[in-house]
Write an enzyme that holds these catalytic residues in place. Structure first.
Site, PDB file in Angstrom:
ATOM      1  N   GLY A 199       0.760  -1.239   0.000  1.00 15.26           N
ATOM      2  CA  GLY A 199       0.000   0.000   0.000  1.00 15.26           C
ATOM      3  C   GLY A 199       0.790   1.287   0.000  1.00 15.26           C
ATOM      4  O   GLY A 199       0.207   2.369  -0.114  1.00 15.26           O
TER       5      GLY A 199
ATOM      6  N   ARG B 274       2.103  -0.836  -6.004  1.00 17.09           N
ATOM      7  CA  ARG B 274       2.227   0.472  -6.643  1.00 17.09           C
ATOM      8  C   ARG B 274       3.639   1.066  -6.497  1.00 17.09           C
ATOM      9  O   ARG B 274       4.173   1.644  -7.441  1.00 17.09           O
ATOM     10  CB  ARG B 274       1.205   1.432  -6.019  1.00 17.09           C
ATOM     11  CG  ARG B 274       1.077   2.754  -6.715  1.00 17.09           C
ATOM     12  CD  ARG B 274       0.265   3.732  -5.865  1.00 17.09           C
ATOM     13  NE  ARG B 274      -0.924   3.142  -5.307  1.00 17.09           N
ATOM     14  CZ  ARG B 274      -2.146   3.282  -5.823  1.00 17.09           C
ATOM     15  NH1 ARG B 274      -2.323   3.985  -6.920  1.00 17.09           N
ATOM     16  NH2 ARG B 274      -3.184   2.718  -5.234  1.00 17.09           N
TER      17      ARG B 274
ATOM     18  N   CYS C  20     -18.155   7.260 -24.207  1.00 15.73           N
ATOM     19  CA  CYS C  20     -19.441   7.946 -24.065  1.00 15.73           C
ATOM     20  C   CYS C  20     -19.849   8.051 -22.594  1.00 15.73           C
ATOM     21  O   CYS C  20     -20.868   7.493 -22.159  1.00 15.73           O
ATOM     22  CB  CYS C  20     -20.505   7.229 -24.887  1.00 15.73           C
ATOM     23  SG  CYS C  20     -20.225   7.381 -26.654  1.00 15.73           S
ATOM     24  N   GLU C  21     -19.019   8.715 -21.814  1.00 14.08           N
ATOM     25  CA  GLU C  21     -19.270   9.000 -20.403  1.00 14.08           C
ATOM     26  C   GLU C  21     -18.658  10.358 -20.091  1.00 14.08           C
ATOM     27  O   GLU C  21     -17.521  10.639 -20.494  1.00 14.08           O
ATOM     28  CB  GLU C  21     -18.612   7.952 -19.490  1.00 14.08           C
ATOM     29  CG  GLU C  21     -19.025   6.521 -19.723  1.00 14.08           C
ATOM     30  CD  GLU C  21     -20.336   6.169 -19.048  1.00 14.08           C
ATOM     31  OE1 GLU C  21     -20.834   6.977 -18.242  1.00 14.08           O
ATOM     32  OE2 GLU C  21     -20.859   5.076 -19.333  1.00 14.08           O
TER      33      GLU C  21
END
Length: 407
Positions: free
Chosen positions: A247, A294, A359-360
């Protein structure tokens, strides 16, 4: 280590370079959008993480890289050659780790919904099965024990403790409070230890925690280690390892850059917390397991895109690119910030919204960003996409998954 983490991106004479190569040269004859990764940056972060653990006195550290961040086969093969293990949350990730040559005895299996087929496959990996199942419910432990009994083997398990802490991160990636679906409460773990039927074919070898992702400060981490240590000291079973999860965050924004805990700061905090809350109170000395994701791969990767066209609507200026939220969902899902960088800089800047083709309305990578006036065909880069870019990609709007290139 400075808080500003190294990046493969660099401007030279107003031209953007990636890993020492001009971006326009890399992009020539390649269909955009595409993901671009730097092996040098990947190696840097893994080496720094593992060496910092040793330097700060972490006991026999085992780094189990979290495949959910980036499961590219070349990434996994590189990490395997550097000695990494794996943290997996599905049989698909487990198979990828094995295909990359990662030793099953360096693999931990997390996740709240492990199925019978997944457990059976994990138990049959190699000669001894995987290193450990991170058990997240009593029902799961019962299933693992039952399957191990049918296979006439013994399963290595670790309880994932829910330490009831609130990590300062986005609510969708915080995992360490009692309202979250992850892990077991301390009292439930202690109760399970007394149920003989759960242990006929299982061995408790460790305890684990994981309180969330993109952690930039360490108070919750230290508190979670305190709770983990208290539980470990209560158990009569000698443990092989204590797993602190992953994390640790990277700097996406200038604000995060100013307050981000470095890898060295993190390792010192972990080491000091275990010394204070565990090692000083017992002669037992279990190894420490990490599940970084990450922090290992986030900075190594970018998403390369081209401008399709620009558009003006009253006072609003839009730069429309061919990368969409299906290629990088973090801004739409978490309102996450990613730098958008042009291949060529200019002193003349405009304010523009960078939007994609989906299409958002949420298909937007940044509003009011200062960029040069761009034209159709110009290259742009969305930075820090090495983690949770391709692994969260989709074919929404029937778009292809973008190709990954590894420099």
């Amino acid at each position: 280590m400075k808080n500003i983490l190294p990046s493969p991106l660099q401007y030279k004479n107003n031209t953007l370079y990636f890993a020492g190569i001009r971006l326009d040269t890399i992009a020539r004859n390649k269909r955009t959008p595409f993901y671009l990764y730097s092996k040098k940056t990947l190696r840097h972060y893994y080496e720094y993480f593992s060496k910092s653990a040793a330097k700060n006195g972490i006991v026999s550290p085992l780094v189990c890289y979290a495949l959910k961040a980036n499961s590219n086969k070349d990434v996994l093969s590189t990490l395997k050659t550097m000695g990494s293990g794996a943290d997996v949350v599905s049989v698909g990730e487990l198979k990828k780790a094995l295909k990359a040559g990662i030793d099953p005895q360096k693999i931990v299996f997390s996740g709240v919904a492990k199925t019978e087929d997944e457990i059976r496959f994990a138990l049959k990996c190699g000669k001894k099965g995987i290193y450990s199942f991170n058990v997240e419910s009593i029902e799961e432990l019962d299933m693992i024990n039952s399957i191990a009994k049918k296979l006439k083997t013994r399963a290595r398990v670790a309880f994932r403790l829910n330490p009831r802490v609130n990590a300062k991160t986005h609510k969708h990636i915080s995992t360490g409070n009692k309202t979250h679906k992850f892990g077991l409460l301390k009292e439930d773990i202690l109760e399970a230890m007394d149920v003989a039927a759960l242990w006929t074919n299982t061995n408790l070898v460790g305890l684990s925690i994981h309180i969330g992702s993109q952690l930039t400060e360490l108070n919750a981490t230290i508190k979670a280690i305190e709770e983990l240590s208290k539980l470990a000291l209560k158990l009569e079973t000698p443990l092989e390892f204590l797993d602190v999860g992953g994390g640790l965050g990277i700097d996406y924004t200038a604000e995060e850059r100013s307050k981000l805990a470095s890898i060295d700061t993190y390792m010192k905090a972990v080491s000091d917390a275990f010394e204070k809350y565990y090692y000083s109170k017992t002669d037992h000395c279990p190894r420490i397991v990490f599940e970084p994701g990450r922090i290992i791969v986030g900075k190594m990767g970018v998403l390369v895109s081209r401008v399709v066209r620009t558009k003006i609507s009253d006072s609003n200026h839009f730069t429309i690119i061919d990368a969409g939220m299906n290629d990088l969902i973090r801004p739409a899902l978490y309102e996450a910030y990613h730098e958008v960088l042009p291949a060529q800089t200019s002193k003349q800047m405009i304010k523009t919204d960078i939007v994609g083709p989906i299409c958002e309305t949420s298909d937007c990578f940044g509003t009011g960003r200062k960029l040069p006036k761009l034209n159709a065909g110009d290259l742009v880069v969305i930075d820090n996409v090495g983690a949770y870019g391709q692994t969260m990609a989709s074919t929404y709007n029937e778009r292809q998954i973008a190709t990954e290139y590894f420099i």
